[in-house]
Design a protein around this motif. Structure first.
Motif, PDB file in Angstrom:
ATOM      1  N   SER A 112      -8.953  13.913  -7.640  1.00 20.81           N
ATOM      2  CA  SER A 112      -8.955  13.893  -6.174  1.00 20.81           C
ATOM      3  C   SER A 112     -10.271  14.403  -5.631  1.00 20.81           C
ATOM      4  O   SER A 112     -10.732  13.985  -4.571  1.00 20.81           O
ATOM      5  CB  SER A 112      -7.793  14.749  -5.643  1.00 20.81           C
ATOM      6  OG  SER A 112      -7.931  16.086  -6.085  1.00 20.81           O
ATOM      7  N   VAL A 170       0.859  -1.179   0.000  1.00 18.99           N
ATOM      8  CA  VAL A 170       0.000   0.000   0.000  1.00 18.99           C
ATOM      9  C   VAL A 170       0.895   1.229   0.000  1.00 18.99           C
ATOM     10  O   VAL A 170       1.697   1.428   0.932  1.00 18.99           O
ATOM     11  CB  VAL A 170      -0.930   0.011   1.228  1.00 18.99           C
ATOM     12  CG1 VAL A 170      -1.819   1.245   1.198  1.00 18.99           C
ATOM     13  CG2 VAL A 170      -1.771  -1.241   1.270  1.00 18.99           C
ATOM     14  N   LYS A 171       0.782   2.048  -1.067  1.00 13.35           N
ATOM     15  CA  LYS A 171       1.590   3.262  -1.199  1.00 13.35           C
ATOM     16  C   LYS A 171       3.079   2.960  -1.094  1.00 13.35           C
ATOM     17  O   LYS A 171       3.837   3.667  -0.432  1.00 13.35           O
ATOM     18  CB  LYS A 171       1.198   4.306  -0.147  1.00 13.35           C
ATOM     19  CG  LYS A 171      -0.215   4.818  -0.312  1.00 13.35           C
ATOM     20  CD  LYS A 171      -0.511   5.882   0.720  1.00 13.35           C
ATOM     21  CE  LYS A 171      -1.917   6.397   0.576  1.00 13.35           C
ATOM     22  NZ  LYS A 171      -2.233   7.461   1.568  1.00 13.35           N
ATOM     23  N   GLY A 172       3.436   1.868  -1.685  1.00 10.51           N
ATOM     24  CA  GLY A 172       4.848   1.500  -1.722  1.00 10.51           C
ATOM     25  C   GLY A 172       5.360   0.849  -0.458  1.00 10.51           C
ATOM     26  O   GLY A 172       6.566   0.585  -0.354  1.00 10.51           O
ATOM     27  N   GLU A 173       4.517   0.571   0.506  1.00  9.00           N
ATOM     28  CA  GLU A 173       4.942  -0.058   1.761  1.00  9.00           C
ATOM     29  C   GLU A 173       4.187  -1.369   1.932  1.00  9.00           C
ATOM     30  O   GLU A 173       3.008  -1.475   1.599  1.00  9.00           O
ATOM     31  CB  GLU A 173       4.666   0.854   2.954  1.00  9.00           C
ATOM     32  CG  GLU A 173       5.471   2.137   2.920  1.00  9.00           C
ATOM     33  CD  GLU A 173       5.221   2.986   4.148  1.00  9.00           C
ATOM     34  OE1 GLU A 173       4.431   2.535   5.026  1.00  9.00           O
ATOM     35  OE2 GLU A 173       5.771   4.096   4.245  1.00  9.00           O
ATOM     36  N   GLY A 206      -8.322   6.208   0.234  1.00 11.76           N
ATOM     37  CA  GLY A 206      -7.119   6.842  -0.309  1.00 11.76           C
ATOM     38  C   GLY A 206      -6.164   5.848  -0.910  1.00 11.76           C
ATOM     39  O   GLY A 206      -5.301   6.207  -1.709  1.00 11.76           O
ATOM     40  N   SER A 207      -6.249   4.601  -0.488  1.00  8.35           N
ATOM     41  CA  SER A 207      -5.351   3.573  -1.017  1.00  8.35           C
ATOM     42  C   SER A 207      -5.962   2.819  -2.194  1.00  8.35           C
ATOM     43  O   SER A 207      -5.449   1.796  -2.615  1.00  8.35           O
ATOM     44  CB  SER A 207      -5.018   2.569   0.088  1.00  8.35           C
ATOM     45  OG  SER A 207      -6.194   1.959   0.550  1.00  8.35           O
ATOM     46  N   GLU A 257      -9.020   7.333   4.643  1.00  9.62           N
ATOM     47  CA  GLU A 257      -7.777   6.577   4.653  1.00  9.62           C
ATOM     48  C   GLU A 257      -7.909   5.282   3.868  1.00  9.62           C
ATOM     49  O   GLU A 257      -6.991   4.852   3.173  1.00  9.62           O
ATOM     50  CB  GLU A 257      -7.378   6.266   6.087  1.00  9.62           C
ATOM     51  CG  GLU A 257      -6.933   7.498   6.847  1.00  9.62           C
ATOM     52  CD  GLU A 257      -6.582   7.172   8.293  1.00  9.62           C
ATOM     53  OE1 GLU A 257      -6.726   6.001   8.670  1.00  9.62           O
ATOM     54  OE2 GLU A 257      -6.186   8.093   9.028  1.00  9.62           O
ATOM     55  N   ILE A 300      -5.625   4.673  -8.618  1.00  7.60           N
ATOM     56  CA  ILE A 300      -5.007   5.992  -8.809  1.00  7.60           C
ATOM     57  C   ILE A 300      -5.835   6.831  -9.762  1.00  7.60           C
ATOM     58  O   ILE A 300      -5.748   8.051  -9.762  1.00  7.60           O
ATOM     59  CB  ILE A 300      -3.574   5.807  -9.347  1.00  7.60           C
ATOM     60  CG1 ILE A 300      -2.811   4.888  -8.403  1.00  7.60           C
ATOM     61  CG2 ILE A 300      -2.849   7.109  -9.526  1.00  7.60           C
ATOM     62  CD1 ILE A 300      -1.421   4.530  -8.905  1.00  7.60           C
TER      63      ILE A 300
END
Length: 387
Positions: free
Chosen positions: A368, A314-317, A360-361, A357, A364
């Motif tokens: 927004s 998630v978001k690169g993590e 948001g994940s 939250e 893309i």
């Protein structure tokens, strides 16, 4: 020739005694009773006149040791006689020719005796507790204490009354105290051991009891501390388990609602939720420090077949996410079982933030602004509270 007088044979030779007059002696029982009554009245009158005419003997003067008791009457006890008259000392009243106590002396003597005994026993008790105090007292020590106590409560007594009270106080003290001898063979008095021990302060009694039962006290303290520790550990485990179950139920509700919202048309929210997000939202700052609490929640989640737990980037993590896998919605039944009135509601702001939250994940694509509108609508539709 003179005639000889011839006596008749019927006439006696000697004249008979004169007969009593008629009516001199009582002729019947009534006359006898009347005579006895007259004699009794006469005797009573004579006795009364004798008593009234007799003057009582005067009292012998108290200061005259050579008084002859045949000419005067001895002065009664507790009285002072001067010039044949008696005057009772303080605390006594005259009744006839004696002096009787009126109760003041007895009351004062009892009060002073009680105070004297308490003072002597307090001295002994202080000595038993290691404080300054006398155990053995001589005659002059007791007399000095009695004088001191009498000086504080002798305003209504005369000198003679004080003397009588002091004699009674000393007599009572000697009857209460124990008699012993000092090292130089001098007679001494002391308070009985049992009475002295009862007069010890509670702190002194507790200290002496602990010192004499030190082994028992240490053993009791160790066992009590161990028992309290065990009970506290049991309580903490119970409280931890209870709290973990509450958090587990909240996680289930959130995952179920999130899965339902993700299936709504045109919704870009993902059906999964990051585990760390749930932990930070549901646990307070103090509860986050207790790692065992969340571990207990994770154990309950792993045992639930309706929830799937897997890693996800998630978001690169790399994150661990949770997803509700059960088909259909059980939220209505679950809320019915729990009771809507008994559960706390999360604020709308918290629901919107959590929805933002989660959303948001998501994908893309899309502006927004559209994402915020979709997430706001998702947050409003969420009905489960955050604790």
């Amino acid at each position: 020739m003179a005639r000889r007088t011839v006596r008749s044979r019927s006439e006696p030779r000697w004249p008979l005694a004169a007969e009593p007059l008629p009516g001199l002696f009582p002729a019947g029982i009534h006359d006898a009773l009347r005579l006895l009554s007259v004699l009794a009245i006469a005797a009573a009158v004579a006795a009364a006149c004798s008593v009234l005419n007799r003057r009582p003997a005067p009292f012998c003067d108290s200061d005259d040791p050579y008084a002859a008791y045949d000419s005067c009457e001895p002065c009664p006890e507790n009285g002072r006689c001067v010039d044949g008259e008696v005057r009772c000392v303080e605390g006594f009243k005259r009744r006839g020719r004696v002096c009787v106590e009126d109760g003041l002396l007895t009351h004062t003597a009892n009060k002073i005796s009680e105070l004297l005994q308490l003072r002597i026993c307090d001295e002994h008790a202080r000595a038993l507790c290691g404080q300054p105090g006398k155990i053995l007292l001589q005659q002059h020590d007791i007399s000095s204490m009695a004088d001191e106590l009498l000086s504080k409560d002798a305003a209504r007594l005369s000198d003679d009354g004080i003397k009588v009270v002091k004699d009674r106080v000393l007599q009572s003290a000697h009857g209460f105290l124990e008699t012993t001898s000092t090292y130089d063979k001098v007679q001494a008095f002391k308070c009985p051991e049992l009475a002295a021990e009862l007069r010890r302060p509670l702190s002194c009694q507790a200290r002496q009891w602990i010192s004499s039962n030190i082994v028992f006290v240490i053993t009791f303290c160790v066992l009590s501390a161990a028992l309290l520790r065990i009970l506290w550990s049991i309580y903490q485990r119970w409280a931890l388990s209870k709290r973990a179950e509450q958090i587990y139920e909240q996680v289930c509700e959130i995952l179920e609602d999130n899965a339902i919202n993700a299936k709504v048309g045109n919704s870009e929210c993902e059906p999964w939720v990051v585990t760390s997000w749930l932990r930070d939202h549901l646990l307070s700052t103090r509860e986050r420090r207790n790692t065992l609490l969340w571990k207990k929640v994770e154990e309950l989640l792993l045992e639930d077949s309706r929830i799937d737990q897997y890693p996800k980037v998630v978001k690169g993590e790399a994150k661990v996410v949770l997803e509700w896998q059960a088909s259909g919605s059980l939220s209505g039944k679950f809320k019915k079982m729990q009771g809507a009135a008994g559960k706390a509601r999360r604020s709308s702001v918290g629901a919107i933030k959590l929805a933002e939250e989660i959303c948001g994940s998501s994908s893309i694509s899309g502006s927004s602004r559209d994402k915020k509108e979709q997430c706001s609508s998702t947050g409003k539709e969420a009905t489960n509270p955050l604790m």
